[in-house]
Design a protein around this motif. Sequence first.
Motif, PDB file in Angstrom:
ATOM      1  N   GLY A 114       0.798  -1.220   0.000  1.00  0.00           N
ATOM      2  CA  GLY A 114       0.000   0.000   0.000  1.00  0.00           C
ATOM      3  C   GLY A 114       0.828   1.266   0.000  1.00  0.00           C
ATOM      4  N   SER A 115       2.157   1.121  -0.052  1.00  0.00           N
ATOM      5  CA  SER A 115       3.038   2.279  -0.051  1.00  0.00           C
ATOM      6  C   SER A 115       3.050   2.949  -1.419  1.00  0.00           C
ATOM      7  CB  SER A 115       4.470   1.871   0.316  1.00  0.00           C
ATOM      8  OG  SER A 115       4.526   1.418   1.649  1.00  0.00           O
ATOM      9  N   ALA A 116       3.318   4.248  -1.401  1.00  0.00           N
ATOM     10  CA  ALA A 116       3.400   5.015  -2.642  1.00  0.00           C
ATOM     11  C   ALA A 116       4.866   5.212  -3.027  1.00  0.00           C
ATOM     12  CB  ALA A 116       2.729   6.373  -2.460  1.00  0.00           C
ATOM     13  N   PRO A 117       5.122   5.481  -4.300  1.00  0.00           N
ATOM     14  CA  PRO A 117       6.486   5.830  -4.695  1.00  0.00           C
ATOM     15  C   PRO A 117       6.965   7.066  -3.929  1.00  0.00           C
ATOM     16  CG  PRO A 117       5.121   5.392  -6.628  1.00  0.00           C
ATOM     17  CD  PRO A 117       4.204   5.432  -5.455  1.00  0.00           C
ATOM     18  N   ALA A 118       8.251   7.175  -3.738  1.00  0.00           N
ATOM     19  CA  ALA A 118       8.826   8.272  -2.961  1.00  0.00           C
ATOM     20  C   ALA A 118       8.346   9.634  -3.467  1.00  0.00           C
ATOM     21  CB  ALA A 118      10.350   8.199  -3.013  1.00  0.00           C
ATOM     22  N   ASN A 119       8.062  10.537  -2.527  1.00  0.00           N
ATOM     23  CA  ASN A 119       7.603  11.880  -2.892  1.00  0.00           C
ATOM     24  C   ASN A 119       8.751  12.885  -2.949  1.00  0.00           C
ATOM     25  OD1 ASN A 119       8.247  12.328  -0.210  1.00  0.00           O
ATOM     26  ND2 ASN A 119       6.154  12.795   0.461  1.00  0.00           N
ATOM     27  N   TYR A 120       9.997  12.391  -2.839  1.00  0.00           N
ATOM     28  CA  TYR A 120      11.134  13.315  -2.761  1.00  0.00           C
ATOM     29  C   TYR A 120      12.206  13.063  -3.808  1.00  0.00           C
ATOM     30  CZ  TYR A 120      13.140   9.441  -0.013  1.00  0.00           C
ATOM     31  OH  TYR A 120      13.584   8.212   0.426  1.00  0.00           O
ATOM     32  N   LEU A 121      12.037  12.057  -4.636  1.00  0.00           N
ATOM     33  CA  LEU A 121      12.948  11.801  -5.755  1.00  0.00           C
ATOM     34  C   LEU A 121      12.279  10.821  -6.696  1.00  0.00           C
ATOM     35  CD1 LEU A 121      15.948   9.581  -4.444  1.00  0.00           C
ATOM     36  CD2 LEU A 121      13.585   9.426  -3.716  1.00  0.00           C
ATOM     37  N   GLY A 122      12.788  10.735  -7.926  1.00  0.00           N
ATOM     38  CA  GLY A 122      12.210   9.812  -8.895  1.00  0.00           C
ATOM     39  C   GLY A 122      11.000  10.339  -9.632  1.00  0.00           C
ATOM     40  N   SER A 123      10.616  11.600  -9.376  1.00  0.00           N
ATOM     41  CA  SER A 123       9.484  12.235 -10.081  1.00  0.00           C
ATOM     42  C   SER A 123       8.218  11.394 -10.026  1.00  0.00           C
ATOM     43  CB  SER A 123       9.861  12.514 -11.550  1.00  0.00           C
ATOM     44  OG  SER A 123      11.000  13.350 -11.623  1.00  0.00           O
ATOM     45  N   GLY A 124       8.017  10.718  -8.883  1.00  0.00           N
ATOM     46  CA  GLY A 124       6.798   9.939  -8.700  1.00  0.00           C
ATOM     47  C   GLY A 124       6.812   8.563  -9.326  1.00  0.00           C
ATOM     48  N   THR A 125       7.925   8.186  -9.954  1.00  0.00           N
ATOM     49  CA  THR A 125       7.987   6.872 -10.610  1.00  0.00           C
ATOM     50  C   THR A 125       8.417   5.770  -9.651  1.00  0.00           C
ATOM     51  OG1 THR A 125      10.316   7.119 -11.246  1.00  0.00           O
ATOM     52  CG2 THR A 125       8.650   7.996 -12.761  1.00  0.00           C
ATOM     53  N   GLY A 126       9.072   6.143  -8.546  1.00  0.00           N
ATOM     54  CA  GLY A 126       9.642   5.142  -7.650  1.00  0.00           C
ATOM     55  C   GLY A 126      10.913   4.525  -8.188  1.00  0.00           C
ATOM     56  N   LEU A 127      11.462   5.082  -9.275  1.00  0.00           N
ATOM     57  CA  LEU A 127      12.672   4.552  -9.910  1.00  0.00           C
ATOM     58  C   LEU A 127      13.743   5.642  -9.962  1.00  0.00           C
ATOM     59  CD1 LEU A 127      11.032   2.718 -12.937  1.00  0.00           C
ATOM     60  CD2 LEU A 127      11.765   1.681 -10.775  1.00  0.00           C
ATOM     61  N   VAL A 128      14.958   5.282  -9.570  1.00  0.00           N
ATOM     62  CA  VAL A 128      16.084   6.216  -9.585  1.00  0.00           C
ATOM     63  C   VAL A 128      17.290   5.489 -10.159  1.00  0.00           C
ATOM     64  CG1 VAL A 128      17.619   7.639  -8.174  1.00  0.00           C
ATOM     65  CG2 VAL A 128      15.208   7.418  -7.542  1.00  0.00           C
ATOM     66  N   VAL A 129      18.004   6.114 -11.077  1.00  0.00           N
ATOM     67  CA  VAL A 129      19.205   5.538 -11.676  1.00  0.00           C
ATOM     68  C   VAL A 129      20.425   6.189 -11.030  1.00  0.00           C
ATOM     69  CG1 VAL A 129      20.525   5.232 -13.800  1.00  0.00           C
ATOM     70  CG2 VAL A 129      18.027   5.104 -13.853  1.00  0.00           C
ATOM     71  N   ARG A 130      21.373   5.346 -10.579  1.00  0.00           N
ATOM     72  CA  ARG A 130      22.583   5.881  -9.939  1.00  0.00           C
ATOM     73  C   ARG A 130      23.828   5.180 -10.467  1.00  0.00           C
ATOM     74  NH1 ARG A 130      21.591   6.567  -3.524  1.00  0.00           N
ATOM     75  NH2 ARG A 130      23.836   6.903  -3.656  1.00  0.00           N
ATOM     76  N   ASP A 131      24.912   5.962 -10.499  1.00  0.00           N
ATOM     77  CA  ASP A 131      26.189   5.435 -10.997  1.00  0.00           C
ATOM     78  C   ASP A 131      27.270   5.431  -9.925  1.00  0.00           C
ATOM     79  OD1 ASP A 131      26.853   8.100 -10.653  1.00  0.00           O
ATOM     80  OD2 ASP A 131      27.309   8.480 -12.772  1.00  0.00           O
ATOM     81  N   ASP A 132      26.865   5.647  -8.651  1.00  0.00           N
ATOM     82  CA  ASP A 132      27.852   5.808  -7.578  1.00  0.00           C
ATOM     83  C   ASP A 132      27.797   4.699  -6.537  1.00  0.00           C
ATOM     84  OD1 ASP A 132      25.299   6.674  -6.737  1.00  0.00           O
ATOM     85  OD2 ASP A 132      26.179   7.916  -5.161  1.00  0.00           O
ATOM     86  N   LEU A 133      27.092   3.629  -6.813  1.00  0.00           N
ATOM     87  CA  LEU A 133      26.948   2.542  -5.845  1.00  0.00           C
ATOM     88  C   LEU A 133      27.771   1.339  -6.302  1.00  0.00           C
ATOM     89  CD1 LEU A 133      23.121   2.770  -5.095  1.00  0.00           C
ATOM     90  CD2 LEU A 133      25.012   3.662  -3.724  1.00  0.00           C
ATOM     91  N   GLY A 134      28.764   0.970  -5.504  1.00  0.00           N
ATOM     92  CA  GLY A 134      29.634  -0.146  -5.864  1.00  0.00           C
ATOM     93  C   GLY A 134      28.887  -1.448  -6.024  1.00  0.00           C
TER      94      GLY A 134
END
Length: 246
Positions: free
Chosen positions: A177-197
């Motif tokens: 019942g949780s919603a996608p994050a309201n603080y990043l990802g523009s409401g998609t719940g998806l974030v792409v990162r290049d800094d995680l080993g």
Amino acid sequence: MPAAAPSPTPTSSPSSAAPQAKGPLSGKTVVIDPGHNTGNFKHTSEIDKKVDIGTNLKECDTTGTTTNAGYMEAEFTLDVSRRLRTVLEAKGLKVVLTHEADRAWGPCIDERARIGNEAAADAVVSVHADGVSSGNRGYHIILPAKVKGGAADTAKIVGPSRDLGERIGSNFARTTGSAPANYLGSGTGLVVRDDLGGLNLSTRPKVFIECGNMRDAKDAALLTSPEWRQKAAQGIADGIVGFLGG
């Protein structure tokens, strides 16, 4: 007198079990990576040491966050990971955890990636919870960016990892019942990162899931609930199973 004819060789033993039908999940392996370790707080010098993540150097690990009441992210991630393992094993999958707090600290982020690679995992999921300011709520899935440098080359996993992440996100939302994050990802719940080993060094389809914000009272109430954590595990599992064709 002619010799007796030899007895025919039996084609099967009466006690042999009938062969089991092979389903779409047969023989597949999932690696679950419980983020951080409760012991990291007592071993800050060890986890501060830099490791090579291909594109640059980064700390071996971090302590992770806590709720305002002191419930550790590492406690949360291990509990959800164990619940997730139980659900996946019931589906016939082989499940490997990168650790079970059975070591004083770590493992480092490069070792976490290596465990998934060496297991030839069909999917890898790193379980986390965020620690940002109150009012920021919801889950998000972190996907690997296309990076190349040193031991890092994610070109082959970017596509399947996105598929894995999208499936986990939609199932997680439906089950918890949780919603996608309201603080990043523009409401998609998806974030792409290049800094995680853990993502940069993976050669297997892999995502991180941040299940909620431990510093927000409403999210923390969910994250500290065993019943909600079971739903979280089920949602992640459903996404993994869908990705694997089950």
